[in-house]
Design an enzyme around this catalytic site. Structure first.
Site, mmCIF file in Angstrom:
data_model
loop_
_atom_site.group_PDB
_atom_site.id
_atom_site.type_symbol
_atom_site.label_atom_id
_atom_site.label_comp_id
_atom_site.label_asym_id
_atom_site.label_seq_id
_atom_site.Cartn_x
_atom_site.Cartn_y
_atom_site.Cartn_z
ATOM 1 C CB CYS A 159 32.889 42.097 31.556
ATOM 2 S SG CYS A 159 34.531 41.463 31.181
ATOM 3 C CG ASP A 160 37.600 45.032 31.486
ATOM 4 O OD1 ASP A 160 36.824 44.282 30.864
ATOM 5 O OD2 ASP A 160 38.776 45.205 31.140
ATOM 6 C CB ALA A 161 32.674 48.842 33.291
#
Length: 371
Positions: A159-161
């Site tokens: 999800c950081d992407a």
């Protein structure tokens, strides 16, 4: 001199505490942000350790850009823009090494915005070369990967992407008018959304490894900063995504849904904790998750996407919490170290992305109180 500075800082804390629930004094706000940013510049150990093109520093540069814009406008001070330009020039405006990895294009957010301001072609040529190749040779890599091998992360499978890469492609669409950047971004984003978004909880898993894991209280594992990355990334995307774009409604609705869910998970102390659904297991403050969420919520209020009456108290509690984590010398504490899941945090912990989130939040709050 140090003693005098300490008492000045204490006075700022008192002043901030008095007005935090209703109004924030802009002089106090700028003073605190300047203290934090100047401490980070004067203590570049983390910046050098990670590498100037690393995703950690890319998040710092996003906040630094907001601060540079504010100080140029308010004080005719261009020193922070110059600091960012020196980093770009030193590194030839290149991206980091891995061709597909979202983290390794994150600095493109800063470089694209600097190009937008100064129109110097060298600032954007490497970014255009990287994205041109990726868009023309999209990966069909799996979302089920060994996360110990970063070279395999060719899709936006964590999800950081969604903070690191999507804003880059939207900025390129805005700068060039070429819809291929927007189309590529939308396809990749929706693939990640369909894979990691839990519609029952209205939250994002960090990656597939957490689908079946549970916290000590039996709840699902949803990481505070991970969802902060997503919400902050959505705010960055909506800044540049034209409202008439076909996919604007999807991202706006996702932003409002996630913002509303996260607002309801704020701790009584004003922070969002490392574990969103089991804060009792991770009771310590966490300023990076809090910073990204406060930034995005404030952006939502400023843009009329979120109800001011409902969300302003949440923002004020969050900002006060972050303010309390700033040491007299400007060091920002309680930043969870690099990781992929909830972890313990202590006051002495700091990181560059936490400073970036603090500046993003502070600059957006400055708009809130001055517009």
């Amino acid at each position: 001199m140090k003693k005098k500075s300490f008492f000045i800082f204490l006075a700022l804390i008192v002043s901030m505490s008095m007005v935090a629930q209703q109004n924030i004094d802009k002089v106090v706000l700028k003073s605190v942000m300047k203290r934090v940013v100047d401490w980070q510049i004067a203590n570049p150990e983390k910046i050098k350790k990670h590498g100037e093109l690393d995703w950690t520093n890319a998040a710092l540069y996003v906040g630094m850009l907001d601060w540079a814009e504010l100080t140029e406008k308010e004080d005719n001070d261009t020193s922070y823009y110059k600091w960012l330009i020196r980093i770009g020039e030193k590194n030839g405006w290149q991206m980091a090494k891995r061709m597909y990895h979202a983290d390794d294009i994150a600095v493109g957010q800063c470089f694209a915005d600097l190009y937008g301001k100064y129109k110097k072609e060298r600032m954007i040529v490497p970014l255009l070369a990287r994205t041109e190749w990726v868009v023309n040779h999209p990966s069909n890599g799996s979302f089920l990967l060994d996360y110990r091998d970063g070279s395999t992360l060719e899709r936006w499978t964590w999800c950081d992407a969604l903070f690191m890469a999507p804003p880059v492609y939207i900025k390129l669409y805005r700068l060039t008018g070429n819809r291929k950047y927007l189309q590529f971004m939308d396809e990749e984003y929706r693939a990640t959304y369909n894979f990691l978004y839990d519609k029952e909880e209205s939250l994002f898993y960090r990656d597939y490894r957490y689908f079946k894991q549970r916290e000590a209280n039996g709840q699902k594992v949803f990481w505070g900063r991970g969802n902060g990355w997503v919400l902050g990334g959505l705010a960055e995307m909506l800044k540049d995504l034209p409202k008439e774009a076909d996919n604007y409604a999807f991202y706006k609705d996702l932003f409002v849904t996630l913002a509303t869910r996260l607002a309801g998970l704020q701790g009584k102390d004003g922070y969002w904790h490392a574990s969103l659904l089991d804060p009792d297991s991770y009771p310590s403050p966490e300023t990076s998750a809090t910073g990204f969420i406060v930034y995005a919520l404030t952006y939502g209020i400023n843009e009329g996407l979120l109800d001011r009456k409902q969300f302003l108290p949440v923002v004020m509690r969050g900002w006060q919490a972050m303010f309390d984590a700033v040491e007299p010398d400007g060091k920002l504490g309680y930043v969870q170290p690099i990781g992929a899941d909830p972890r313990k945090v202590t006051r002495d912990m700091t990181e560059v992305y936490g400073v970036g989130a603090f500046l993003m939040a502070g600059c957006e709050i400055y708009k809130l109180i001055t517009q």
